[in-house]
Design a protein around this motif. Structure first.
Motif, PDB file in Angstrom:
ATOM      1  N   UNK A 194       0.822  -1.212   0.000  1.00 64.50           N
ATOM      2  CA  UNK A 194       0.000   0.000   0.000  1.00 64.50           C
ATOM      3  C   UNK A 194       0.860   1.269   0.000  1.00 64.50           C
ATOM      4  N   UNK A 195       1.815   1.327   0.909  1.00 65.84           N
ATOM      5  CA  UNK A 195       2.603   2.552   1.052  1.00 65.84           C
ATOM      6  C   UNK A 195       3.611   2.694  -0.084  1.00 65.84           C
ATOM      7  N   UNK A 242       1.573   4.154  -2.709  1.00 61.74           N
ATOM      8  CA  UNK A 242       1.269   5.549  -2.399  1.00 61.74           C
ATOM      9  C   UNK A 242       2.479   6.435  -2.642  1.00 61.74           C
ATOM     10  N   UNK A 243       3.656   6.009  -2.174  1.00 59.28           N
ATOM     11  CA  UNK A 243       4.847   6.853  -2.333  1.00 59.28           C
ATOM     12  C   UNK A 243       5.210   7.045  -3.806  1.00 59.28           C
ATOM     13  N   UNK A 258      10.733   0.860   0.919  1.00 64.04           N
ATOM     14  CA  UNK A 258      10.501   2.277   1.214  1.00 64.04           C
ATOM     15  C   UNK A 258      11.818   3.031   1.376  1.00 64.04           C
ATOM     16  N   UNK A 300       9.649   9.659  10.127  1.00 61.04           N
ATOM     17  CA  UNK A 300       8.445  10.251   9.547  1.00 61.04           C
ATOM     18  C   UNK A 300       8.719  10.704   8.124  1.00 61.04           C
ATOM     19  N   UNK A 301       7.675  10.806   7.342  1.00 59.05           N
ATOM     20  CA  UNK A 301       7.720  11.572   6.101  1.00 59.05           C
ATOM     21  C   UNK A 301       6.584  12.579   6.176  1.00 59.05           C
ATOM     22  N   UNK A 302       6.911  13.840   6.127  1.00 58.39           N
ATOM     23  CA  UNK A 302       5.890  14.892   6.131  1.00 58.39           C
ATOM     24  C   UNK A 302       5.388  15.058   4.707  1.00 58.39           C
ATOM     25  N   UNK A 303       4.074  14.871   4.536  1.00 57.29           N
ATOM     26  CA  UNK A 303       3.504  14.809   3.193  1.00 57.29           C
ATOM     27  C   UNK A 303       2.882  16.139   2.803  1.00 57.29           C
ATOM     28  N   UNK A 344      -2.616  14.138  -0.665  1.00 58.29           N
ATOM     29  CA  UNK A 344      -3.220  13.082   0.149  1.00 58.29           C
ATOM     30  C   UNK A 344      -4.716  13.020  -0.142  1.00 58.29           C
ATOM     31  N   UNK A 391      -7.718  11.181   0.973  1.00 56.78           N
ATOM     32  CA  UNK A 391      -8.021  10.303   2.099  1.00 56.78           C
ATOM     33  C   UNK A 391      -8.993   9.187   1.699  1.00 56.78           C
ATOM     34  N   UNK A 447      -7.088   6.408   0.155  1.00 60.09           N
ATOM     35  CA  UNK A 447      -6.301   5.730   1.186  1.00 60.09           C
ATOM     36  C   UNK A 447      -7.172   4.796   2.036  1.00 60.09           C
ATOM     37  N   UNK A 448      -8.373   5.268   2.404  1.00 64.45           N
ATOM     38  CA  UNK A 448      -9.269   4.423   3.207  1.00 64.45           C
ATOM     39  C   UNK A 448      -9.618   3.151   2.444  1.00 64.45           C
ATOM     40  N   UNK A 477      -6.677   0.822   2.134  1.00 67.34           N
ATOM     41  CA  UNK A 477      -6.357   0.208   3.429  1.00 67.34           C
ATOM     42  C   UNK A 477      -7.325  -0.928   3.740  1.00 67.34           C
ATOM     43  N   UNK A 478      -8.633  -0.706   3.499  1.00 64.46           N
ATOM     44  CA  UNK A 478      -9.621  -1.762   3.764  1.00 64.46           C
ATOM     45  C   UNK A 478      -9.361  -2.975   2.880  1.00 64.46           C
ATOM     46  N   UNK A 535      -5.613   7.607   8.425  1.00 64.71           N
ATOM     47  CA  UNK A 535      -6.090   7.511   7.048  1.00 64.71           C
ATOM     48  C   UNK A 535      -5.639   6.224   6.365  1.00 64.71           C
ATOM     49  N   UNK A 561      -0.200  16.389   7.373  1.00 63.05           N
ATOM     50  CA  UNK A 561      -0.219  14.962   7.057  1.00 63.05           C
ATOM     51  C   UNK A 561       1.145  14.364   7.355  1.00 63.05           C
ATOM     52  N   UNK A 562       1.130  13.187   7.936  1.00 67.40           N
ATOM     53  CA  UNK A 562       2.395  12.567   8.324  1.00 67.40           C
ATOM     54  C   UNK A 562       2.359  11.069   8.057  1.00 67.40           C
ATOM     55  N   UNK A 563       3.425  10.576   7.396  1.00 66.64           N
ATOM     56  CA  UNK A 563       3.649   9.134   7.297  1.00 66.64           C
ATOM     57  C   UNK A 563       4.513   8.741   8.483  1.00 66.64           C
TER      58      UNK A 563
END
Lengths: 93, 126
Positions: free
Chosen positions: A2-3, A6-7, A36, A69-72, A77, A79, A82-83, A86-87, B69, B109-111
């Motif tokens: 998933x990530x 996303x990245x 990652x 962390x990665x500040x996005x 984003x 959401x 992403x939801x 994730x599900x 999220x 927003x934060x990973x």
């Protein structure tokens, strides 16, 4: 996965990667892999006075395991996506 | 020792385990709605916290409150409206008393990488 997926959508966007040793590096996301690991271009260190030895570093590879962390960037984003992703991943991925 | 010479006990234990497992999967399939709402394994608790405000305790005396999220099995997460609190203890030079300091910062927003996560607590009542 998933990530990683996303990245990959963040390529070309500016992010700040905060490492476990408190070093924070801002740069343009060039690429990411399954671990990652991240490659950043046009990098600058957030607190340059504290880390002067990093001043000449213009691009770098960051091992995924040292990231805290990665500040996005807020605009990148979605959401809802992403939801859903994730599900889907929680159910069977 | 090859597989064929293993004591038969091992094989039968494994067989019965497989049978039990296959039987349990034959049970009536719960509806999608039921499946959403039940907590059978620890990560289900995190799943039910999607799009809710959660509290995350991290290594290095860090805590995070934010809206969940996305997450995966490593507890990598993406949080929104994040408040990070870093707690540090300083010792007063003269009295040698411990002074507890908390630094807070807000991030849109934060990973968060999962290997730093100690615990995740579901929706905060405020």
């Amino acid at each position: 996965m998933l990530f990683y997926s996303y990245f990959k959508t963040l390529k070309g966007k500016e992010v700040t990667v905060e490492l476990k040793n408190d070093l924070a590096i801002t740069g343009t996301m060039h690429s990411v892999d399954q671990y990652l690991n991240i490659k950043l271009n046009n990098t600058r260190v957030v607190n340059e006075q504290k880390y002067p030895h990093m001043m000449s570093v213009r691009n770098c590879f960051i091992r995924g395991s040292v990231v805290r962390y990665v500040q996005l960037p807020p605009g990148s984003v979605d959401t809802e996506i992403l939801h859903d992703a994730t599900r889907r991943e929680a159910r069977g991925g | 020792m090859t597989a064929s010479t293993e004591p038969s006990g091992c094989v039968s234990v494994q067989d019965s385990f497989c049978q039990r497992k296959s039987r349990s999967t034959c049970k009536r399939q719960p509806s999608a709605r039921e499946e959403e709402a039940t907590v059978k394994e620890p990560l289900d608790l995190v799943r039910l916290s999607l799009d809710e405000k959660i509290y995350v305790k991290l290594r290095g005396d860090r805590e995070i409150r934010g809206r969940l999220h996305a997450y995966d099995q490593h507890l990598n997460m993406i949080l929104g409206d994040v408040e990070e609190t870093i707690t540090s203890v300083e010792i007063d030079d003269e009295t040698y008393e411990e002074i507890i300091k908390t630094n807070k910062r807000m991030l849109p927003y934060l990973f968060v990488r999962g290997d730093g996560v100690i615990l995740v607590s579901p929706p905060l009542r405020q």
